[in-house]
Design a protein around this motif. Structure first.
Motif, PDB file in Angstrom:
ATOM      1  N   LEU B  20       0.608  -1.202  -0.285  1.00 14.27           N
ATOM      2  CA  LEU B  20       0.217   0.067  -0.049  1.00 14.27           C
ATOM      3  C   LEU B  20       0.751   1.094   0.020  1.00 14.27           C
ATOM      4  CD1 LEU B  20      -2.778  -1.147   2.543  1.00 14.27           C
ATOM      5  CD2 LEU B  20      -2.761  -0.887  -0.094  1.00 14.27           C
ATOM      6  N   LEU B  21       2.075   0.905   0.921  1.00 10.91           N
ATOM      7  CA  LEU B  21       3.018   2.292   0.950  1.00 10.91           C
ATOM      8  C   LEU B  21       3.384   2.538  -0.522  1.00 10.91           C
ATOM      9  CD1 LEU B  21       3.445   3.705   3.415  1.00 10.91           C
ATOM     10  CD2 LEU B  21       5.651   2.649   3.475  1.00 10.91           C
ATOM     11  N   PHE B  22       4.095   1.709  -1.143  1.00  9.81           N
ATOM     12  CA  PHE B  22       4.657   1.555  -2.526  1.00  9.81           C
ATOM     13  C   PHE B  22       3.669   2.147  -3.539  1.00  9.81           C
ATOM     14  CE2 PHE B  22       5.778  -0.249  -6.579  1.00  9.81           C
ATOM     15  CZ  PHE B  22       7.197   0.008  -6.529  1.00  9.81           C
ATOM     16  N   ILE B  23       2.424   1.981  -3.451  1.00  6.94           N
ATOM     17  CA  ILE B  23       1.475   2.538  -4.312  1.00  6.94           C
ATOM     18  C   ILE B  23       1.066   3.774  -3.836  1.00  6.94           C
ATOM     19  CG2 ILE B  23      -1.044   2.253  -5.174  1.00  6.94           C
ATOM     20  CD1 ILE B  23      -0.670  -0.777  -4.730  1.00  6.94           C
ATOM     21  N   PHE B  24       0.789   4.224  -2.689  1.00  4.52           N
ATOM     22  CA  PHE B  24      -0.050   5.417  -2.256  1.00  4.52           C
ATOM     23  C   PHE B  24       1.287   6.680  -1.811  1.00  4.52           C
ATOM     24  CE2 PHE B  24      -3.762   2.729  -1.697  1.00  4.52           C
ATOM     25  CZ  PHE B  24      -4.579   3.668  -2.474  1.00  4.52           C
ATOM     26  N   ALA B  25       2.422   6.341  -1.548  1.00  3.06           N
ATOM     27  CA  ALA B  25       3.204   7.180  -1.057  1.00  3.06           C
ATOM     28  C   ALA B  25       3.624   8.127  -2.084  1.00  3.06           C
ATOM     29  CB  ALA B  25       4.622   6.524  -0.713  1.00  3.06           C
ATOM     30  N   PRO B  26       3.622   7.920  -3.543  1.00  2.22           N
ATOM     31  CA  PRO B  26       3.949   8.897  -4.284  1.00  2.22           C
ATOM     32  C   PRO B  26       2.717   9.668  -4.484  1.00  2.22           C
ATOM     33  CG  PRO B  26       4.498   6.713  -5.472  1.00  2.22           C
ATOM     34  CD  PRO B  26       3.954   6.463  -3.973  1.00  2.22           C
ATOM     35  N   ILE B  27       1.642   8.979  -4.474  1.00  5.60           N
ATOM     36  CA  ILE B  27       0.231   9.969  -4.760  1.00  5.60           C
ATOM     37  C   ILE B  27       0.168  11.109  -3.408  1.00  5.60           C
ATOM     38  CG2 ILE B  27      -2.026   9.703  -4.899  1.00  5.60           C
ATOM     39  CD1 ILE B  27      -1.648   7.002  -6.031  1.00  5.60           C
ATOM     40  N   ALA B  28       0.409  10.324  -2.343  1.00  2.00           N
ATOM     41  CA  ALA B  28       0.531  11.281  -1.115  1.00  2.00           C
ATOM     42  C   ALA B  28       1.295  12.437  -1.275  1.00  2.00           C
ATOM     43  CB  ALA B  28       0.660  10.301   0.072  1.00  2.00           C
ATOM     44  N   GLY B  29       2.705  12.020  -1.677  1.00  2.00           N
ATOM     45  CA  GLY B  29       3.570  12.848  -1.783  1.00  2.00           C
ATOM     46  C   GLY B  29       3.300  14.118  -2.790  1.00  2.00           C
ATOM     47  N   SER B  30       2.808  13.710  -4.036  1.00  2.00           N
ATOM     48  CA  SER B  30       2.171  14.487  -4.672  1.00  2.00           C
ATOM     49  C   SER B  30       0.950  15.563  -4.081  1.00  2.00           C
ATOM     50  CB  SER B  30       1.817  13.776  -6.178  1.00  2.00           C
ATOM     51  OG  SER B  30       0.770  14.661  -6.985  1.00  2.00           O
ATOM     52  N   PHE B  31       0.406  15.016  -3.486  1.00  2.00           N
ATOM     53  CA  PHE B  31      -0.704  15.834  -2.819  1.00  2.00           C
ATOM     54  C   PHE B  31      -0.142  16.839  -1.900  1.00  2.00           C
ATOM     55  CE2 PHE B  31      -4.020  16.062   0.715  1.00  2.00           C
ATOM     56  CZ  PHE B  31      -4.853  16.607  -0.048  1.00  2.00           C
ATOM     57  N   VAL B  32       0.790  16.436  -1.092  1.00  2.00           N
ATOM     58  CA  VAL B  32       1.489  17.135  -0.165  1.00  2.00           C
ATOM     59  C   VAL B  32       2.037  18.394  -0.707  1.00  2.00           C
ATOM     60  CG1 VAL B  32       3.364  17.288   1.526  1.00  2.00           C
ATOM     61  CG2 VAL B  32       1.707  15.506   1.670  1.00  2.00           C
ATOM     62  N   PHE B  33       2.813  17.938  -1.888  1.00  2.00           N
ATOM     63  CA  PHE B  33       3.528  19.117  -2.493  1.00  2.00           C
ATOM     64  C   PHE B  33       2.661  20.042  -3.189  1.00  2.00           C
ATOM     65  CE2 PHE B  33       7.090  16.154  -2.078  1.00  2.00           C
ATOM     66  CZ  PHE B  33       8.063  17.109  -1.364  1.00  2.00           C
ATOM     67  N   SER B  34       1.453  19.593  -3.382  1.00  2.00           N
ATOM     68  CA  SER B  34       0.495  20.530  -4.477  1.00  2.00           C
ATOM     69  C   SER B  34      -0.014  21.713  -3.262  1.00  2.00           C
ATOM     70  CB  SER B  34      -1.007  19.575  -4.673  1.00  2.00           C
ATOM     71  OG  SER B  34      -1.712  19.240  -3.665  1.00  2.00           O
ATOM     72  N   LEU B  35       0.302  21.300  -2.024  1.00  2.00           N
ATOM     73  CA  LEU B  35      -0.347  22.253  -1.137  1.00  2.00           C
ATOM     74  C   LEU B  35       0.961  23.109  -0.504  1.00  2.00           C
ATOM     75  CD1 LEU B  35      -3.012  20.146   0.706  1.00  2.00           C
ATOM     76  CD2 LEU B  35      -3.216  22.199  -0.685  1.00  2.00           C
ATOM     77  N   ASN B  36       2.218  22.980  -1.346  1.00  2.00           N
ATOM     78  CA  ASN B  36       3.276  23.585  -0.583  1.00  2.00           C
ATOM     79  C   ASN B  36       3.525  24.602  -1.576  1.00  2.00           C
ATOM     80  OD1 ASN B  36       5.830  23.745   0.494  1.00  2.00           O
ATOM     81  ND2 ASN B  36       6.867  22.279  -0.636  1.00  2.00           N
TER      82      ASN B  36
END
Lengths: 373, 265
Positions: B20-36
């Motif tokens: 799950l981490l492998f799948i969702f980490a990049p997406i979560a990363g992208s989400f975090v950086f979208s608010l950065n």
């Protein structure tokens, strides 16, 4: 004269199968079915699975088309007529209630398909819900009902168009024994009240014999016998029916000569008996004859009682309510069944392996007409 | 149960977490950086900002791509579900020689590599003068999505007691009435699930759309254009929104496809 009686029969019959054959590929499911069903009759079609009974029913419903022959419904030849253009509702073995509709909507379904207006639909559905005593479940989902309640919904749904004939395909097979007996009474009374024709397919002899006016016995696509339950029970037509009923002892014998004025002396493997002339008016010595003696007409004696009969050894016993079925084996290896009350049996030594003498009165011998042609 | 091995259990759980981490980490990363607020995705994070969302909100190119995606997705969902229903019902209802070939062919498109599919579509559609239009994307996506719809509806119909259809005929419903009042109501959850999933597939599909869309680019094709020009955190914002909308559709579909026993809870 003959023409007259035929016309009378035709107007009486609601269904006529005229030499109907049904083939699936090279498999013959129904062979030359030729019979009539009377108006208001409760007819059971009985046989083991794969005997063609359900196919016969489905042809009547219009879900299968006969390969040969004709089916007449209310005087009209219905070959090729789609099931939705007939009024031959069926109660399914699986019940086939619509799980996405409420009880009320299920019952209204056939009316809706026929374009009956909303108000009229509701009124007529409510009448049948009441008749089947399921009014309180009208707005429930199908999967919230018990087996018996579902059964009643299926009946109400099939009867809502007030058809002249109702087809039932083993409707009680999913119920437990207690509920089965209760639903049998419901069905029987319903059929008498409505006065419509019921065609009831079952593999259960007790269901067929307790409810039906007449029973059709089928095996491997063939109709073996048609008659009232009593006729079939007393005078099974052939070996298949006798074996199917399960309570008759079948003997293959040879006529040895006359016995007095009104009987034949018949020998068979392991014994000898007298067959009444009423059963077999003409016979000559040496002629083969197959006859039955029903299990409850067999008598048992101790070997030391001096009674003439067949010596047999007890092989087993089966409990059947107030009676028991005793299984014995003769010295020549034939199995005999004797049904007696527990009181009567208590007087005998009936340990497995014990010897007894089996005998019967001549009047209880019946020939199997289908085997003695 | 007494015979469960703790180590194996622990390893299995770890395995799932890692997947799950492998799948969702990049997406979560992208989400975090979208608010950065930072221009480049780097740690430590800058301040919280919705600027990138405002940027895409004000970008007519994004709206154009989104509009195309929406039109294509909605149309494809309807067409693919209709085709899929037809295919599934044919399989349920009829027996004919070559039926297994028919089903295999109908379910084939998703197994074809998208590049080949895209090229073939481009070659075919340009020959009939349809290449480079929104319709061409709809046709191409319709072909790709119909098997998904068919698979979902077919599964649902396979759970149907075949007697239900015959019972409806027996009670006076002709074949059209039976389709309308029995088959479709029974398959309804699967039909809606098929609508959502085909829409989601069309939303996310890039390669084939890239081949056939011409100037009427869908959002994923637009995003590639952005990426080729400049790496901008706007991509993170678009990606996050696309992910949310796809997930919403998939979750809706899954809710509809729950078994009746689960639905009662």
């Amino acid at each position: 004269m003959k023409v007259d009686t035929q016309m009378e029969v035709q107007s009486e019959a609601i269904v006529r199968f005229d030499n109907v054959v049904k083939r699936f590929g090279s498999f013959v499911a129904v062979k030359k079915a030729d019979f009539e069903i009377g108006r208001g009759e409760f007819l059971a079609i009985m046989g083991s699975s794969g005997c063609g009974k359900t196919t016969t029913l489905r042809m009547l419903a219009g879900l299968e088309d006969p390969s040969e022959g004709a089916i007449y419904l209310d005087g009209e030849k219905v070959n090729g007529k789609a099931t939705w253009d007939r009024d031959t509702p069926m109660v399914w073995q699986s019940l086939a209630l619509f799980p996405f509709l409420t009880v009320q909507e299920n019952v209204e379904f056939a009316l809706k398909m026929r374009g009956v207006g909303k108000e009229e639909r509701r009124r007529r559905a409510e009448k049948w819900l009441e008749k089947m005593q399921i009014t309180e479940f009208a707005s429930r989902n199908i999967n919230q009902l018990s087996g018996g309640q579902k059964q009643r919904v299926a009946l109400a749904r099939a009867l809502v168009t007030e058809p002249k004939i109702l087809l039932l395909d083993e409707p009680l097979s999913a119920l437990d024994a207690h509920l089965k007996v209760r639903m049998q009474a419901v069905l029987s009374n319903l059929q008498k009240d409505l006065g419509i024709t019921f065609v009831y397919v079952t593999h259960s002899m007790s269901e067929a014999f307790s409810m039906a006016d007449r029973v059709v016995i089928m095996s491997r696509g063939q109709i073996e016998q048609i008659g009232t339950p009593e006729e079939i029970y007393r005078e099974p037509y052939n070996r298949f029916v006798a074996e199917f009923l399960g309570s008759a002892n079948i003997f293959d014998g040879t006529v040895a000569g006359p016995s007095g004025a009104d009987g034949w002396r018949v020998t068979f493997d392991g014994g000898e008996t007298v067959l009444p002339k009423a059963e077999l008016p003409d016979a000559s010595a040496g002629q083969a004859v197959t006859f039955i003696v029903s299990a409850e007409n067999m008598q048992l004696s101790r070997p030391d009682a001096g009674q003439d009969g067949i010596a047999a050894t007890i092989a087993g016993e089966e409990f059947i309510g107030g009676t028991a079925m005793l299984f014995l084996e003769t010295d020549t290896g034939q199995e005999l069944k004797v049904q007696k009350s527990h009181d009567e049996l208590a007087l005998l030594n009936r340990q497995a392996g014990a010897k007894l003498v089996v005998h019967w009165a001549a009047e209880h011998c019946h020939i199997l007409p289908g085997e003695n042609k | 149960m007494g015979n469960e091995n703790r180590i194996i259990n622990g390893l299995l759980k770890l395995h799932i977490v890692l997947c799950l981490l492998f799948i969702f980490a990049p997406i979560a990363g992208s989400f975090v950086f979208s608010l950065n607020s930072d221009r480049f995705p780097s740690l430590p994070l800058g301040t919280f900002s919705t600027d990138w969302y405002r940027a895409i909100w004000e970008d007519p190119l994004v709206w154009q791509g989104f509009g195309n995606t929406l039109i294509v997705g909605l149309t494809v969902a309807v067409i693919a579900t209709l085709l899929g229903f037809g295919g599934a019902y044919t399989d349920f209802r009829y027996n004919f020689t070559g039926k297994s070939i028919y089903v295999a062919l109908a379910l084939l498109p998703p197994t074809i590599p998208v590049v080949i599919m895209g090229l073939a579509m481009l070659a075919f559609l340009s020959r009939i003068n349809l290449s480079g239009t929104t319709i061409s994307v709809i046709i191409a996506h319709g072909v790709m999505c119909a098997p998904f719809a068919m698979a979902i509806i077919r599964l649902r119909l396979s759970q149907m007691d075949p007697d239900l259809e015959a019972a409806s005929w027996n009670m006076g419903g002709n074949q059209w009435q039976t389709l309308r009042y029995v088959i479709i109501p029974f398959a309804k959850p699967a039909i809606f699930a098929a609508l959502f999933i085909t829409m989601a597939v069309s939303f996310d599909e890039f390669a084939v759309a890239w081949f056939v869309s011409g100037l009427n680019e869908t959002l994923p094709v637009k995003i590639l254009g952005f990426l080729q020009g400049q790496v901008s955190p706007r991509i993170n914002a678009i990606g996050s929104l696309a992910f949310l909308s796809s997930m919403t559709l998939i979750i809706l579909a899954q809710l509809l496809l729950r078994s009746p026993e689960d639905q009662k809870k």
